[in-house]
Design a protein around this motif. Structure first.
Motif: not given
Length: 126
Positions: A30, A33, A38-39, A41-45
């Motif tokens: 991950h 994160r 990008t941290s 952003l929702p995990d899927d995105v």
């Protein structure tokens, strides 16, 4: 000179092998994160963006990676990349806290440094 070039080619290939393998591990761990862009952003995105941004990156490396400036840049990045991971090691979302991940990170940095040291183009002709 040809032997030195072949040795440098092998070191460059090992640098790429470690970097590419690290990126596989980075998706598993991950990494989006931790990255500032990008941290949030929702995990899927974040995961999808992280994976798909590597397609043009890897394509560019494979297409242009035979050019010496690209090789030097990538080898230098591999060395600096170790420092980046060291700086982010205490980030709350950092998941590279295991020997396998660090062997990939350090392997890329080591072979990148060895490539830079072995590249015959750095030496002046005798």
């Amino acid at each position: 000179m040809a032997t030195k070039m072949r040795a440098a080619d092998g070191l460059y290939s090992l640098t790429l092998a470690f970097l590419f393998s690290h990126e596989v591990d980075a998706a598993y761990r991950h990494e989006w994160r931790v990255l500032p862009l990008t941290s949030f952003l929702p995990d899927d995105v974040g995961r999808e963006l992280f994976i798909w941004l590597h397609v043009p990156l890897f394509a560019a490396i494979l297409i242009y990676g035979s050019r010496r400036p690209v090789r030097v840049w990538l080898a230098a990045f591999a060395v600096g990349h170790v420092l980046l991971h060291w700086m982010f090691r205490n980030h709350p979302a950092y998941e590279f806290n295991n020997p396998s991940s660090w062997l990939l990170i350090l392997g890329a940095g080591l072979f990148g440094a060895l490539y830079l040291a072995a590249d015959p183009a750095w030496r002046k002709p005798a």
